[in-house]
Design an enzyme around this catalytic site. Sequence first.
Site, PDB file in Angstrom:
ATOM      1  N   LYS A  11       6.208   1.814  12.905  1.00 18.90           N
ATOM      2  CA  LYS A  11       6.134   2.324  14.280  1.00 18.90           C
ATOM      3  C   LYS A  11       6.675   1.327  15.298  1.00 18.90           C
ATOM      4  O   LYS A  11       7.299   1.692  16.278  1.00 18.90           O
ATOM      5  CB  LYS A  11       4.709   2.749  14.640  1.00 18.90           C
ATOM      6  CG  LYS A  11       3.671   1.669  14.448  1.00 18.90           C
ATOM      7  CD  LYS A  11       2.498   2.138  13.651  1.00 18.90           C
ATOM      8  CE  LYS A  11       2.353   1.294  12.391  1.00 18.90           C
ATOM      9  NZ  LYS A  11       1.272   1.671  11.532  1.00 18.90           N
ATOM     10  N   LYS A  22       2.681   4.165  18.735  1.00 20.05           N
ATOM     11  CA  LYS A  22       2.701   5.553  18.263  1.00 20.05           C
ATOM     12  C   LYS A  22       2.865   6.520  19.436  1.00 20.05           C
ATOM     13  O   LYS A  22       3.603   7.502  19.353  1.00 20.05           O
ATOM     14  CB  LYS A  22       1.412   5.848  17.491  1.00 20.05           C
ATOM     15  CG  LYS A  22       1.339   5.072  16.173  1.00 20.05           C
ATOM     16  CD  LYS A  22      -0.048   5.151  15.589  1.00 20.05           C
ATOM     17  CE  LYS A  22      -0.156   4.401  14.275  1.00 20.05           C
ATOM     18  NZ  LYS A  22      -1.546   4.259  13.815  1.00 20.05           N
ATOM     19  N   ASP A  49      -1.111  -0.887  18.657  1.00 19.51           N
ATOM     20  CA  ASP A  49      -0.658   0.055  17.620  1.00 19.51           C
ATOM     21  C   ASP A  49      -0.626   1.482  18.176  1.00 19.51           C
ATOM     22  O   ASP A  49       0.335   2.227  17.956  1.00 19.51           O
ATOM     23  CB  ASP A  49      -1.625  -0.055  16.420  1.00 19.51           C
ATOM     24  CG  ASP A  49      -1.302   0.937  15.335  1.00 19.51           C
ATOM     25  OD1 ASP A  49      -0.359   0.677  14.562  1.00 19.51           O
ATOM     26  OD2 ASP A  49      -1.984   1.988  15.254  1.00 19.51           O
ATOM     27  N   THR A  93       0.828  -1.220   0.000  1.00 18.63           N
ATOM     28  CA  THR A  93       0.000   0.000   0.000  1.00 18.63           C
ATOM     29  C   THR A  93       0.859   1.265   0.000  1.00 18.63           C
ATOM     30  O   THR A  93       0.695   2.149  -0.844  1.00 18.63           O
ATOM     31  CB  THR A  93      -0.911  -0.008   1.258  1.00 18.63           C
ATOM     32  OG1 THR A  93      -1.612  -1.246   1.288  1.00 18.63           O
ATOM     33  CG2 THR A  93      -1.896   1.124   1.242  1.00 18.63           C
ATOM     34  N   VAL A  94       1.786   1.353   0.941  1.00 18.76           N
ATOM     35  CA  VAL A  94       2.570   2.579   1.074  1.00 18.76           C
ATOM     36  C   VAL A  94       3.702   2.628   0.043  1.00 18.76           C
ATOM     37  O   VAL A  94       3.926   3.653  -0.619  1.00 18.76           O
ATOM     38  CB  VAL A  94       3.131   2.731   2.519  1.00 18.76           C
ATOM     39  CG1 VAL A  94       3.851   4.055   2.661  1.00 18.76           C
ATOM     40  CG2 VAL A  94       2.020   2.626   3.544  1.00 18.76           C
ATOM     41  N   ILE A 120      -0.296  13.107   8.690  1.00 15.01           N
ATOM     42  CA  ILE A 120      -0.329  14.287   9.581  1.00 15.01           C
ATOM     43  C   ILE A 120       1.101  14.584  10.049  1.00 15.01           C
ATOM     44  O   ILE A 120       1.761  13.694  10.589  1.00 15.01           O
ATOM     45  CB  ILE A 120      -1.219  14.036  10.827  1.00 15.01           C
ATOM     46  CG1 ILE A 120      -2.565  13.413  10.421  1.00 15.01           C
ATOM     47  CG2 ILE A 120      -1.434  15.311  11.602  1.00 15.01           C
ATOM     48  CD1 ILE A 120      -3.394  12.939  11.607  1.00 15.01           C
ATOM     49  N   GLY A 143     -11.994  -2.362   4.151  1.00 16.32           N
ATOM     50  CA  GLY A 143     -10.552  -2.138   4.078  1.00 16.32           C
ATOM     51  C   GLY A 143     -10.007  -1.208   5.145  1.00 16.32           C
ATOM     52  O   GLY A 143      -8.872  -0.758   5.063  1.00 16.32           O
ATOM     53  N   VAL A 189       3.865   7.694  12.610  1.00 14.45           N
ATOM     54  CA  VAL A 189       2.799   8.147  13.520  1.00 14.45           C
ATOM     55  C   VAL A 189       1.885   9.116  12.781  1.00 14.45           C
ATOM     56  O   VAL A 189       2.337  10.140  12.277  1.00 14.45           O
ATOM     57  CB  VAL A 189       3.379   8.857  14.772  1.00 14.45           C
ATOM     58  CG1 VAL A 189       2.269   9.187  15.750  1.00 14.45           C
ATOM     59  CG2 VAL A 189       4.444   8.004  15.435  1.00 14.45           C
TER      60      VAL A 189
END
Length: 427
Positions: free
Chosen positions: A104, A204, A200, A11-12, A135, A186, A131
Site C-alpha cells: 500500500k 489505504k 497504514d 506471510t503473503v 476484501i 500475532g 487495501v
Amino acid sequence: MLRIALAGLGTVGAAVVQGLREGADLIASRAGQSITLQAVSARDKKRERACDISGVRWVDDPRQLAELSDIDVVVELMGGDEAAALELAEAALLAGKHFVTANKKLIAEHGVKLAHSAEAHPVQLSFEAAVGGGIPLLKTLREALAGDEVEKLYGILNGTCNYILTRMHSRGIEFASALSEAQKHGYAEADSGTDIKGGDTAHKLAILVALAFGMAPDLTSIRTEGIEHITPLDLQFAHELGCRVKLLGFARRSQKGVEQWVGPALIPEISPLAQVDGALNSVLLHGRRTGDIILQGRGAGGAPTSSAILADLIDIARGFKAPAFGIPAGRLGKIKAVEPQPRRHYLRLQVNDRPGVVAEITGILRDEALSIEQLLQRGKTQNEGVPVTIILHEGEGVVVRRAVKKIEALPTILAQPNLMAIEDYQP
Ligand SMILES: NC(=O)c1ccc[n+]([C@@H]2O[C@H](COP(=O)([O-])OP(=O)(O)OC[C@H]3O[C@@H](n4cnc5c(N)ncnc54)[C@H](OP(=O)(O)O)[C@@H]3O)[C@@H](O)[C@H]2O)c1
C-alpha cells in the site's frame, strides 16, 4: 501459460505459492490458461519456507526478476525496504512485464508514476491486496461501481487497531496491555507504529480515494491521528452514549473539494461498522445511485491476502485491461483539500476538581458558538482530577479544535484533551 516471478516469500508470498499449487486446476479453468511460478527471490535462500518452492528458480537479487526473459508478470510481496520494491516495480514495468503488489505504501506514494509507466509499456499494474486484504474493495470501486459516483467512503482499514480497540472495549484494559496482547497473538508487529499512529490506514485511504473519486493519491492532505491516546474510560463513555470507538479512514467529495482524514471516531452501535470486531476490516461506500454498500472481511493474513493476489493474476491471464486507478493516469485529478463538514464531537477532559471549572470550559465553547448536547462527569480518580466528557452539537472541526486549544490552556486542565469526531449513521 502465464509465467510469474515472485519477490518475497513471507506471510503473503508463501500463501500465494501454496494457493498456486493447491488451486492449479481451478485457477487454470478460470484464467483460461495455467499460471506457473517460474522464479522466486527473498533475502535468505537458506530460510525454511512455509511453502514448497522445490523446482522453482531462485534469484538472489529481486531486481533481476524484472530482467528474466521468460517472465510475464512480476509479483512484489516484500514490503519493508521501500527502495527495493520501487526499483523492482519500475524495472518490471519498463521491461514490459505486468506488475502485481500488495504494497500500500508503494502505491499510495508512487502509484501514479507507476500507472503512467504501465500505460506506456502497456501492461497491467494491479494492487487489489494492498487495501483490505481479501476484501474485494478496489475491484468493487473500479469495476462494479464504474457506473456510479461514490460520494463518501469510510471504514475500518487496520486490523491491528481494531483488535486493540475491541480488547480495550471488551476487557476494559489500557491501550498498552491491549497492544502487547495483539503482539503476542500475532495481530500486531513488534514495530507497529505505522498501524497505531494511523499511517497504514492513511495509505489505504489514499488508494481508495484515488479509485473512488478519480484523483491522484495525496497523503499530505490526510489529517492523521492514531489510537495511542484512547483510554478505557473513553470506550466506557462511548458505550454509555450508545456508540463504539473505531479508527476510521474517512473521505467525502463535495463541490468544494475532498475531505479526508484518519482518526478514532465514535460510531453509533446501530451502524454495521460498530459491530466489526477483532482483526476484521469493513468499509462503507456511498454511491450517488447505489446508496450505501458495506464490504467486510479479513483485511490481513496470508490466505485472504493471497486470494486478492491470485485474482489479479487471473485477471491478467484473462487479458483483462483496466487503468490501475480506474481512469488513465494522466486524467487523475488533483485533490483540493477541504475542512471536514460540520459534525458532532466527543471531548474528554481531565480537570482539576474545583468550583467554576466547568463554567470556564462552557464559557470558551459559548464564545466559539459551540453548543453542548450532553455533559458527563465522573467521580475523582486518584490524584488525577475528574474526567469530564462533553458531546458537542454539530460544529466545524476547525472551530472545535480552536476551542479545544483554548480549553487546553486553562490551568485547571490536567491532561491533553481527547477530541473525537462522531460519525452519525442513518440506516
Ligand atoms: N501480512 C499481511 O496480512 C498483509 C496483508 C496485506 C498486504 N500485505 C503486504 O504484503 C507485503 C508482504 O507482507 P508479508 O506480511 O508477507 O511480509 P513478510 O512476512 O515480512 O515477508 C517479506 C518477504 O519479503 C522478503 N524480503 C524483504 N525485503 C527484501 C529485500 N530487500 N530483498 C529480497 N527479499 C526481501 C523477505 O525475505 P526473507 O524471508 O528471506 O527474510 C520475506 O520473504 C507487504 O507489502 C505488506 O504490506 C501484507
